[in-house]
Scaffold this motif. Structure first.
Motif, PDB file in Angstrom:
ATOM      1  N   PRO A 376       0.791  -1.233   0.000  1.00 23.56           N
ATOM      2  CA  PRO A 376       0.000   0.000   0.000  1.00 23.56           C
ATOM      3  C   PRO A 376       0.822   1.282   0.000  1.00 23.56           C
ATOM      4  O   PRO A 376       1.739   1.465   0.788  1.00 23.56           O
ATOM      5  N   GLY A 377       0.407   2.168  -0.899  1.00 20.09           N
ATOM      6  CA  GLY A 377       0.962   3.510  -0.940  1.00 20.09           C
ATOM      7  C   GLY A 377      -0.027   4.487  -0.340  1.00 20.09           C
ATOM      8  O   GLY A 377      -1.212   4.486  -0.684  1.00 20.09           O
ATOM      9  N   ILE A 378       0.454   5.329   0.561  1.00 17.61           N
ATOM     10  CA  ILE A 378      -0.394   6.340   1.192  1.00 17.61           C
ATOM     11  C   ILE A 378      -0.626   7.476   0.203  1.00 17.61           C
ATOM     12  O   ILE A 378       0.253   7.829  -0.592  1.00 17.61           O
ATOM     13  N   TYR A 397      -3.844  17.318   1.615  1.00 14.79           N
ATOM     14  CA  TYR A 397      -4.752  16.630   2.518  1.00 14.79           C
ATOM     15  C   TYR A 397      -4.486  15.133   2.426  1.00 14.79           C
ATOM     16  O   TYR A 397      -4.163  14.602   1.365  1.00 14.79           O
ATOM     17  N   GLU A 398      -4.642  14.455   3.538  1.00 13.32           N
ATOM     18  CA  GLU A 398      -4.369  13.024   3.628  1.00 13.32           C
ATOM     19  C   GLU A 398      -5.634  12.224   3.350  1.00 13.32           C
ATOM     20  O   GLU A 398      -6.688  12.507   3.921  1.00 13.32           O
ATOM     21  N   ILE A 399      -5.543  11.265   2.449  1.00 11.83           N
ATOM     22  CA  ILE A 399      -6.637  10.305   2.295  1.00 11.83           C
ATOM     23  C   ILE A 399      -6.549   9.329   3.463  1.00 11.83           C
ATOM     24  O   ILE A 399      -5.584   8.589   3.606  1.00 11.83           O
ATOM     25  N   LYS A 400      -7.566   9.379   4.290  1.00 11.28           N
ATOM     26  CA  LYS A 400      -7.552   8.572   5.510  1.00 11.28           C
ATOM     27  C   LYS A 400      -7.914   7.128   5.165  1.00 11.28           C
ATOM     28  O   LYS A 400      -9.075   6.746   5.119  1.00 11.28           O
ATOM     29  N   GLY A 401      -6.885   6.337   4.899  1.00 10.22           N
ATOM     30  CA  GLY A 401      -7.099   4.925   4.644  1.00 10.22           C
ATOM     31  C   GLY A 401      -7.489   4.191   5.914  1.00 10.22           C
ATOM     32  O   GLY A 401      -7.467   4.745   7.025  1.00 10.22           O
ATOM     33  N   SER A 402      -7.806   2.916   5.780  1.00  8.82           N
ATOM     34  CA  SER A 402      -8.373   2.148   6.889  1.00  8.82           C
ATOM     35  C   SER A 402      -7.413   1.951   8.049  1.00  8.82           C
ATOM     36  O   SER A 402      -7.844   1.597   9.150  1.00  8.82           O
ATOM     37  N   SER A 403      -6.109   2.184   7.842  1.00 13.75           N
ATOM     38  CA  SER A 403      -5.145   2.001   8.936  1.00 13.75           C
ATOM     39  C   SER A 403      -4.247   3.211   9.138  1.00 13.75           C
ATOM     40  O   SER A 403      -3.163   3.085   9.698  1.00 13.75           O
ATOM     41  N   ASN A 404      -4.690   4.372   8.724  1.00  9.95           N
ATOM     42  CA  ASN A 404      -3.847   5.557   8.909  1.00  9.95           C
ATOM     43  C   ASN A 404      -3.687   5.957  10.370  1.00  9.95           C
ATOM     44  O   ASN A 404      -2.782   6.705  10.715  1.00  9.95           O
ATOM     45  N   ILE A 497       3.646   8.868   7.252  1.00 12.88           N
ATOM     46  CA  ILE A 497       2.972   7.859   8.072  1.00 12.88           C
ATOM     47  C   ILE A 497       3.574   6.496   7.760  1.00 12.88           C
ATOM     48  O   ILE A 497       3.780   6.161   6.589  1.00 12.88           O
ATOM     49  N   ARG A 498       3.859   5.746   8.798  1.00  8.57           N
ATOM     50  CA  ARG A 498       4.302   4.369   8.580  1.00  8.57           C
ATOM     51  C   ARG A 498       3.212   3.427   9.032  1.00  8.57           C
ATOM     52  O   ARG A 498       2.773   3.435  10.178  1.00  8.57           O
ATOM     53  N   LEU A 499       2.750   2.598   8.096  1.00 14.04           N
ATOM     54  CA  LEU A 499       1.684   1.636   8.371  1.00 14.04           C
ATOM     55  C   LEU A 499       2.257   0.367   9.012  1.00 14.04           C
ATOM     56  O   LEU A 499       3.466   0.117   8.953  1.00 14.04           O
ATOM     57  N   PHE A 525      -5.006  -4.019   3.062  1.00 13.47           N
ATOM     58  CA  PHE A 525      -5.740  -3.144   3.973  1.00 13.47           C
ATOM     59  C   PHE A 525      -7.152  -2.945   3.396  1.00 13.47           C
ATOM     60  O   PHE A 525      -7.365  -3.094   2.200  1.00 13.47           O
ATOM     61  N   ARG A 526      -8.097  -2.573   4.226  1.00 17.06           N
ATOM     62  CA  ARG A 526      -9.500  -2.578   3.805  1.00 17.06           C
ATOM     63  C   ARG A 526      -9.799  -1.573   2.697  1.00 17.06           C
ATOM     64  O   ARG A 526     -10.545  -1.857   1.774  1.00 17.06           O
ATOM     65  N   TYR A 527      -9.231  -0.373   2.767  1.00 16.83           N
ATOM     66  CA  TYR A 527      -9.505   0.637   1.734  1.00 16.83           C
ATOM     67  C   TYR A 527      -8.547   1.809   1.899  1.00 16.83           C
ATOM     68  O   TYR A 527      -7.923   1.992   2.952  1.00 16.83           O
ATOM     69  N   GLY A 528      -8.429   2.595   0.834  1.00 16.73           N
ATOM     70  CA  GLY A 528      -7.790   3.902   0.950  1.00 16.73           C
ATOM     71  C   GLY A 528      -6.353   4.002   0.503  1.00 16.73           C
ATOM     72  O   GLY A 528      -5.694   4.997   0.831  1.00 16.73           O
ATOM     73  N   TYR A 529      -5.847   3.022  -0.275  1.00 20.51           N
ATOM     74  CA  TYR A 529      -4.441   3.045  -0.653  1.00 20.51           C
ATOM     75  C   TYR A 529      -4.249   2.691  -2.128  1.00 20.51           C
ATOM     76  O   TYR A 529      -5.139   2.136  -2.769  1.00 20.51           O
TER      77      TYR A 529
END
Length: 601
Positions: A376-378, A397-404, A497-499, A525-529
């Protein structure tokens, strides 16, 4: 009469009688009453002649009831009372179709009283420039005088008054009526809506909307779309004095802005843009991968290339529909791209997609969630606020993925904990890579052993701001330098951010291979990357409404023009090598005609 004529006569008679029967069976409508007001005011002893108009059928019965007592059975009725007070008069009309009634409230006023003012509402709403004719009814047993005051200023001394203004706002109008017994005052509030505002804007272009001047000192301003020719539009900052609007389809969009009382209508004509637009990435603004096994190959580095040269090559590889894949290397490596138009943040839909090379694994533990090669890329996004076509001074702005913020809700989280992965999320992560001291691989194992392989296990040293350090491994499959060859400095530092680590060795679940086998599954991850789900999967789509600002608040963006992607994971995965986000074609899903519903965060 012969038999033929007799038959025709019988059929005609049957049809006639049937028609008569049908006509007699038709439903009779209940009566309808008109010509009467809801309220009347009269002086004591004066007669009030009431003459209703009755429609729908022939009424069979009239009943007038005064305070519950029947007082007449005629169509018309004259009310006359010598005692001041309030009276309730009811007219009931009945026919074969049913019964209907009309209630009337009658106020009887004492003689030698101040005037009584009726036939004026407490509040009126009109458009700017429209005449409002005010004609009150006055009950008085002596001569009266009139005084109209608009915002405390005398404007008329006649019974009737015509109000008209071009200035929007809230006005207080007072009518004073005076006779020999005193003065009666009636206060009226008039809301004057603003004149219609007409503006034009091209498709896929953000339009800033300023609230009219009369709302300058108002706190609660609200914008709303009344009707639109398409759902592919966005109205952002709808509760502020400056809203933003953008639409994908041509046509007229009708909006209004209000403080809850005063309204102005805005008619936005969305027209065709002068230039030909593309659904796909139109420009690469910056490219800097972190060290990784595909660096200097995707895209290809040539001796002497500078940073500008590599940005140009990334541009050649990513722009357009037929894009090629580039690598972002290890954690923190990034690319910044742009589109030739604003990708609209359509409510309830995913808006864009950046392709990668994620795929599902053929093996894994039974019942496991989706996984395989998911790197996954943020995502960071911005819109061209200063309209200069560059992501320079525009806020990201940050796309708030499921594990951000936390990975606790990922379906594979318990597997990662069990595997002793680092499952923390660091939102203030910094990592420095150091240029390798050597590039020639070492032989691991006996030279004559067919299982021997060449690698550098302690190849590129790194350390972070969490007191962690380690090495990037050089594997047998890629022997070029993993450090970006055009970077002359001996170290590179990335921030972001480090996932959590999502790679788990699931070799023991691979049929026919012993438990010590190495088969890393990188779980999605569930979504957002980016590069997290296969490109054709709905979960590769991104909703701009997932964007948050630097304080973690929902951004409510109208759309975006720029996207930055950086690798979000720092993990080595055996012979697969480091987790490295790859980026390929990017597209505007709305312009491409693809409708993908979003999910709740």
């Amino acid at each position: 009469m012969n038999n033929k004529h007799l038959l025709i006569y019988v059929l005609f008679l049957f049809a006639f009688l049937s028609a008569c029967s049908d006509s007699s069976d038709e439903d009779v409508l209940a009566p309808a009453i008109s010509g009467l007001e809801d309220k009347y005011t009269v002086l004591e002893g004066d007669a009030l002649d009431l003459k209703p108009v009755i429609t729908n059928g022939n009424p069979e019965n009239y009943r007038w009831l005064l305070d519950g007592q029947e007082v007449a059975n005629t169509l018309n009725y004259t009310f006359k009372e010598r005692v001041a007070g309030s009276y309730k008069l009811v007219l009931n009309v009945t026919n074969a179709g049913g019964s209907v009634q009309k209630e009337i409230e009658i106020t009887v006023v004492k003689r030698d009283s101040p005037p009584v003012i009726t036939n004026l509402d407490e509040k009126y709403v009109v458009d700017a420039g429209t005449e409002l004719n005010l004609s009150p009814s006055i009950v008085s047993d002596s001569e009266v005088t009139y005084s109209w005051l608009l915002e405390s200023r005398a404007v008329a001394d006649t019974k009737d008054y015509v109000f008209k203004t071009l200035e929007s706002g809230k006005y207080k109008l007072i009518l004073n009526v005076t006779n020999k017994k005193g003065t009666t005052e009636k206060e009226i509030i008039i809301i004057v809506n603003g004149e219609s505002i007409k503006v034009e804007t091209p498709v896929y272009t953000i339009l800033s909307l300023e609230a009219p001047a009369y709302l300058t000192n108002v706190e609660n301003v609200k914008w709303e779309v009344l009707d639109a020719p398409s759902d592919l539009y966005r109205l952002s900052s709808a509760n502020s004095k400056t809203a933003m609007f953008v639409a994908a389809k041509m046509g007229e969009y009708n909006l209004h802005v209000t403080d809850g009382e005063i309204k102005s209508v805005i008619k936005i004509t969305v027209k065709k843009t002068e230039k030909q637009l593309s659904s796909y990435i139109s420009k690469v603004f910056d490219y800097l991968p972190a060290p990784g096994q595909f660096v200097n190959k995707l895209p290809e580095y040539t001796e002497g290339d500078t940073h500008a040269d590599m940005v140009r090559k990334a541009n050649e590889w990513l722009v357009g529909e037929d894009a090629w894949m580039i690598t972002l290397g290890g954690w923190g490596g990034y690319v910044t791209v742009g589109f030739d138009h604003t990708i609209i943040n359509v409510p309830g839909k995913r808006d864009f997609r950046i392709n990668g090379n994620a795929f599902g694994a053929n093996y894994g533990r039974p019942g496991a969630p989706f996984g395989g090669s998911c790197e996954p890329g943020i995502i960071m996004v911005a819109y061209d606020k200063n309209k200069n076509g560059k992501p320079d001074e525009d806020e990201w702005y940050e796309i708030k993925g499921s594990s951000n913020f936390s990975a606790d809700n990922e379906p594979w989280f318990s597997y990662a904990k069990e595997n002793k992965n680092d499952t923390k999320v660091y939102r203030d992560y910094e990592m420095t890579y150091y240029k390798p001291a050597k590039e020639d691989p070492e032989i691991i194992g006996e030279p004559d052993n067919p299982n021997a392989y060449m690698t550098i296990e302690k190849y590129i040293r790194w350390k972070d701001n969490k007191n962690n350090s380690g090495y990037k491994v050089k594997n047998v499959y890629h022997q070029q330098t993993y450090y970006p060859a055009w970077i002359k400095e001996n170290q590179m530092t990335f921030k972001g951010i480090r996932l959590p680590e999502n790679g788990i060795n699931e070799g023991k679940y691979v049929p026919g291979i012993n438990e010590a086998s190495t088969y890393f599954v990188l779980y999605a991850f569930r979504y957002g990357y980016v590069d997290n789900y296969p490109n054709l999967d709905d979960n590769s789509g991104i909703d701009i409404d997932w964007a948050i600002d630097k304080n973690g608040n929902k951004a409510d963006l109208p759309g975006i023009d720029f996207v930055k992607i950086y690798n979000g994971i720092n993990q080595e995965n055996g012979w697969l090598g480091e987790c490295s986000t790859e980026v390929e074609r990017g597209e505007d899903l709305h312009m491409s005609g693809k409708s993908i519903n979003t999910i709740d965060e």
